[in-house]
Design an enzyme around this catalytic site. Structure first.
Site, PDB file in Angstrom:
ATOM      1  N   HIS A  62      -1.230  -8.708  12.266  1.00 48.22           N
ATOM      2  CA  HIS A  62      -1.964  -8.067  13.381  1.00 48.22           C
ATOM      3  C   HIS A  62      -2.932  -9.029  14.068  1.00 48.22           C
ATOM      4  O   HIS A  62      -3.983  -8.610  14.543  1.00 48.22           O
ATOM      5  CB  HIS A  62      -2.747  -6.840  12.886  1.00 48.22           C
ATOM      6  CG  HIS A  62      -1.896  -5.853  12.159  1.00 48.22           C
ATOM      7  ND1 HIS A  62      -0.804  -5.247  12.740  1.00 48.22           N
ATOM      8  CD2 HIS A  62      -1.986  -5.359  10.906  1.00 48.22           C
ATOM      9  CE1 HIS A  62      -0.247  -4.423  11.856  1.00 48.22           C
ATOM     10  NE2 HIS A  62      -0.932  -4.480  10.740  1.00 48.22           N
ATOM     11  N   ASN A  90      -1.109   6.901   6.691  1.00 50.74           N
ATOM     12  CA  ASN A  90      -0.260   5.926   7.379  1.00 50.74           C
ATOM     13  C   ASN A  90       1.176   5.976   6.862  1.00 50.74           C
ATOM     14  O   ASN A  90       2.062   5.342   7.400  1.00 50.74           O
ATOM     15  CB  ASN A  90      -0.847   4.523   7.157  1.00 50.74           C
ATOM     16  CG  ASN A  90      -0.286   3.496   8.119  1.00 50.74           C
ATOM     17  OD1 ASN A  90      -0.198   3.735   9.316  1.00 50.74           O
ATOM     18  ND2 ASN A  90       0.093   2.348   7.595  1.00 50.74           N
ATOM     19  N   LYS A 125       0.814  -1.223   0.000  1.00 59.19           N
ATOM     20  CA  LYS A 125       0.000   0.000   0.000  1.00 59.19           C
ATOM     21  C   LYS A 125       0.846   1.272   0.000  1.00 59.19           C
ATOM     22  O   LYS A 125       0.445   2.276  -0.575  1.00 59.19           O
ATOM     23  CB  LYS A 125      -1.022   0.005   1.138  1.00 59.19           C
ATOM     24  CG  LYS A 125      -0.503  -0.136   2.541  1.00 59.19           C
ATOM     25  CD  LYS A 125      -1.671  -0.215   3.532  1.00 59.19           C
ATOM     26  CE  LYS A 125      -1.194  -0.385   4.967  1.00 59.19           C
ATOM     27  NZ  LYS A 125      -0.620  -1.715   5.233  1.00 59.19           N
TER      28      LYS A 125
END
Length: 439
Positions: A187, A142, A119
């Site tokens: 995560h 981010n 990304k």
């Protein structure tokens, strides 16, 4: 719609670069509200830059402040499942992130990108090509600059990288285009399983005019019906794809040949897919990128992400130090084409990962496997060429006399760096310096 109606008390949870950007934004654009900050760290990063007039509570939670708030703006690093945040939600006090405040303010088109891998490259390249096409574009989220700080740039287009954590606290972000690139296990300390992680990523489509998804990964297809969808892919039929034209592989956009794949400086098939995604996003935002293709050809990628750092005597040196997990290294190796031998550097801190899925990728390549670091010996059984060295420098010194035109030396370690380096950036910088010296 005035989202600030009836909001007098705002509590910002978590300082650091994001929290500071929230406080600065509130002071500038919402001076009527009272702002207080809570950070459970004793000396949070950025505290020396916080305006002295702002009340701050450090070292623990301050539940009284939280329950007095009309709005809580929380850092993406803090899970909504945290007991104190749950108390706030149970009291019907809204909890949002900095991206939601950005959404309330922004009045120009926004593109956003999420996914487990790639990304940052897609976000950066979308901004680079939009700017090269003459559209004043600001890039952040981010990656690099917090979303609220981008508002100072007076841009005509905003491009945001958004993590699943950021998307969890974003409710009203209208997008001209949103992309969900891929999904791999990550995560899992924060989510109860892959489905919870996937649903957080799916939030990117909530208010998107065009949804961009990966035809090769059905989990990325929008769960909701959107006005428009565009797909990219290398294996399944897609709107943006790779196909033969003029006897060589070309990047195609909705049936039109745009560029031969061989003209890209970016390394790896995953980066070819990233470029296709960028084309889809720019088309959805009505940005004509034809005049920026020269810029694309010379784009070598983000630092430490499959970045071509030296190319001398036909030998290419690629820094992919950001590959700190198996999926990232698999992405770098998948569909890699080279005329000579790949000297692949792997190892570091394995974080308990299973490296065996890499064996099939190793077997498909003309490979010399060079292992290093604390868990480097765990790779030795995965390829007959594997050899262990005590440092990256010793690897380069050892292989340098054997290198021939067509060979590639790639650092894509599949491991974290903190056994021998300060960070993955430090590891990549060491490799890059060695590459430039020996190339």
């Amino acid at each position: 719609m005035d989202h600030w109606h009836n909001i007098d008390n705002v509590v910002v949870v978590g300082l650091g670069i994001t929290g500071l950007s929230v406080v600065n934004y509130l002071q500038k654009y919402q001076p009527q509200v009272t702002v207080r900050v809570i950070d459970t760290r004793e000396t949070p990063p950025g505290i020396e830059r916080l305006d002295q007039s702002i009340a701050i509570h450090t070292g623990s939670w301050q539940l009284e402040w939280l329950l007095e708030a009309d709005l809580v703006v929380t850092n993406p690093g803090i899970a909504l499942a945290t007991a104190e945040i749950q108390r706030v939600l149970d009291a019907n006090i809204p909890v949002v992130g900095d991206v939601e405040l950005f959404a309330w303010h922004v009045n120009k088109p926004v593109i956003a990108i999420t996914g487990s891998n790639g990304k940052s490259t897609v976000t950066d390249l979308t901004g680079v090509l939009a700017n090269a096409s003459g559209i004043k574009t600001a890039v952040g989220g981010n990656i690099g600059v917090p979303a609220l700080d981008l508002l100072e740039e007076e841009a005509d287009l905003y491009v945001l990288e958004l993590s699943s954590f950021q998307l969890e606290t974003t409710y009203n972000l209208s997008l001209v285009a949103g992309a969900f690139l891929n999904l791999s296990e990550d995560h899992m300390d924060r989510y109860t399983g892959m489905d919870g992680y996937r649903l957080a990523k799916q939030r990117i489509f909530q208010h998107a005019t065009t949804g961009v998804y990966n035809a090769d990964e059905p989990v990325t297809y929008p769960d909701i019906t959107l006005e428009n969808t565009l797909s990219f892919g290398l294996r399944q039929s897609a709107d943006y794809t790779l196909a033969n034209y003029d006897d060589e592989p070309y990047l195609f956009a909705q049936g039109l040949p745009i560029l031969p794949a061989s003209h890209l400086s970016l390394v790896g098939m995953h980066n070819t897919a990233n470029v296709l995604t960028v084309f889809a996003l720019l088309d959805a935002a009505n940005v004509d990128y034809q005049d920026s293709l020269e810029t694309l050809k010379s784009y070598t990628g983000l630092t430490h992400r499959c970045q071509l750092v030296a190319d001398n005597h036909g030998i290419s040196w690629v820094n992919d130090s950001k590959a700190t997990n198996v999926a990232s290294t698999e992405a770098a190796l998948s569909g890699l084409h080279l005329n000579g031998t790949l000297y692949l550097l792997v190892g570091g801190v394995g974080k308990g990962a299973d490296f065996s899925p890499l064996a099939a990728h190793f077997a498909a390549l003309p490979l010399k496997l060079c292992c290093f670091g604390r868990d480097g010996k765990q790779f030795l059984d995965l390829h007959p060429s594997a050899e262990y060295f005590d440092s990256i420098e010793h690897i380069i010194q050892s292989i340098r006399p054997q290198l021939k035109p067509g060979d590639m030396v790639m650092l894509s370690p599949a491991c974290a760096s903190f056994d021998q380096f300060k960070s993955f950036m430090h590891r990549g910088d060491v490799f890059t310096a060695l590459a430039k010296h020996y190339a």
